[in-house]
Design an enzyme around this catalytic site. Sequence first.
Site, PDB file in Angstrom:
ATOM      1  N   ASP A 221      -0.654   0.620  -3.879  1.00 34.40           N
ATOM      2  CA  ASP A 221      -0.936   1.532  -2.767  1.00 34.40           C
ATOM      3  C   ASP A 221      -2.250   2.258  -3.028  1.00 34.40           C
ATOM      4  OD1 ASP A 221      -0.960   3.458  -0.750  1.00 34.40           O
ATOM      5  OD2 ASP A 221       1.202   3.758  -0.822  1.00 34.40           O
ATOM      6  N   GLU A 247      -1.557  -1.902  -0.157  1.00 33.58           N
ATOM      7  CA  GLU A 247      -1.168  -1.010   0.947  1.00 33.58           C
ATOM      8  C   GLU A 247      -2.267  -0.003   1.269  1.00 33.58           C
ATOM      9  OE1 GLU A 247       2.408   2.271   1.635  1.00 33.58           O
ATOM     10  OE2 GLU A 247       2.811   0.410   0.561  1.00 33.58           O
ATOM     11  N   GLU A 275       1.259   3.526   7.925  1.00 33.18           N
ATOM     12  CA  GLU A 275       2.019   4.741   7.610  1.00 33.18           C
ATOM     13  C   GLU A 275       1.486   5.935   8.396  1.00 33.18           C
ATOM     14  OE1 GLU A 275       1.896   7.724   3.735  1.00 33.18           O
ATOM     15  OE2 GLU A 275       1.903   5.560   3.415  1.00 33.18           O
ATOM     16  N   HIS A 325       7.784   3.548   6.160  1.00 33.06           N
ATOM     17  CA  HIS A 325       7.364   4.422   5.061  1.00 33.06           C
ATOM     18  C   HIS A 325       8.536   5.295   4.642  1.00 33.06           C
ATOM     19  CE1 HIS A 325       5.456   8.305   3.661  1.00 33.06           C
ATOM     20  NE2 HIS A 325       4.996   7.423   2.795  1.00 33.06           N
ATOM     21  N   GLU A 348      11.861   1.355   1.436  1.00 36.32           N
ATOM     22  CA  GLU A 348      11.121   2.058   0.383  1.00 36.32           C
ATOM     23  C   GLU A 348      11.944   3.212  -0.156  1.00 36.32           C
ATOM     24  OE1 GLU A 348       6.803   4.153  -0.585  1.00 36.32           O
ATOM     25  OE2 GLU A 348       7.388   3.828   1.513  1.00 36.32           O
TER      26      GLU A 348
END
Length: 398
Positions: A221, A247, A275, A325, A348
């Site tokens: 990420d 990400e 997100e 998210h 997640e």
Amino acid sequence: MKIAAVRCVEYTGTMDHPGAFWEERLIRPVDIYPQFSGDGPEFLPPSGSGSYRMTSRFVHIETDNGVAGSAGPITAEQAYLITTKLAPLLVSQDPLATEYLWDVLYRYCVHGRKGVEMHAISALDCALWDLKGRHLGVPVFVLLGGPVRDAIPAYASTLGYSLDLDRVRERATELVAQGFTATKWFPRHGPLDGKAGMAANVALIAALREAVGPDVDIMVDAWMSWDVPYTLRMADRLAEYAPRWIEEPVLPDKPHSYAEITRRIRGDIQVSGAEHEYTRWGIHQLMAAEAMHIYQPDTYWAGGISEMCKIAALASTYDVQLIPHGHSVPANTHFSFAQPATLTPLVEYLVKWNVVNQWFLKHPVHPVNGQLLPPTEPGLGTDLDPDKIERRRELTFP
């Protein structure tokens, strides 16, 4: 049945935890400026030796027949908007008319289609779904048409963990032992950190692959802090360690940059994001541009459960994956149990954030052997644990 009141309440309690809770933070877009790049990780106010003061705000929607729904945690900004602007639109309305109420809120807040106002609408929508489930005596995923499966794999998202490589190997090994088959980490370096920063990012992913072996998925990420050339170079260097996805490599207002990365990235690495995008309209623009492989709108930000159902329909037509998210595991779990595994293969689980966000819940949702099971409580299961609450304060604003 009519809505009688919409209240925002702040709850305070104490969490026992030895040592520092937040050990590291993620890279941020604003870190290109020196006055921000040196900031430390998140912190919790200490409440004594080995303990922290916990403060969370929840919104409660109450009806004239005694049924209520709750959602949270929410921010102080959300509480202000709900209390001063949005609550009057809901009072005296039918709480089961979620489509009508969502549309009223959306049209009333036309200048708040994204950001904090949409966050507030999302929380209200989740509270209304919680209320609806409690009124009918069933979990929300039942109202959405689920469950479509018996369990959903969770992936361990490690925001807040130390990036010391020895600690990384130790934590990653622990997560695998807990049954997780996928884990996401947050490298701290970006384009301004030069070759040394890139090498540090590669070393992090190499250490993870060494620790978890070839069969556990690793995700990366970048939290909007890279750019197109840097992301493509990083992808080339990371390819031998087989990350499942990279990400949020760039800022959310750059769909063409996402599309370029998605088109040019080599190997089996996928691109994920969204997100920080909102509603079916924002997500649709990204999908139409073929911006990414995996879409990750947040249930508590992008419009609530009502809007996530519409986004799921869009994702199915574009044949892309939708993995929300992880701000709210309870809401995401209910939503995901109404979606097929081909569309929503994972949930997640932000390990440290779920300690914070679910601290006051009586029935927190946690993975068992790396799997989430269908919740059994009616609604979203947002009952608060009275044993955790030391003080409560209703939020009112002049």
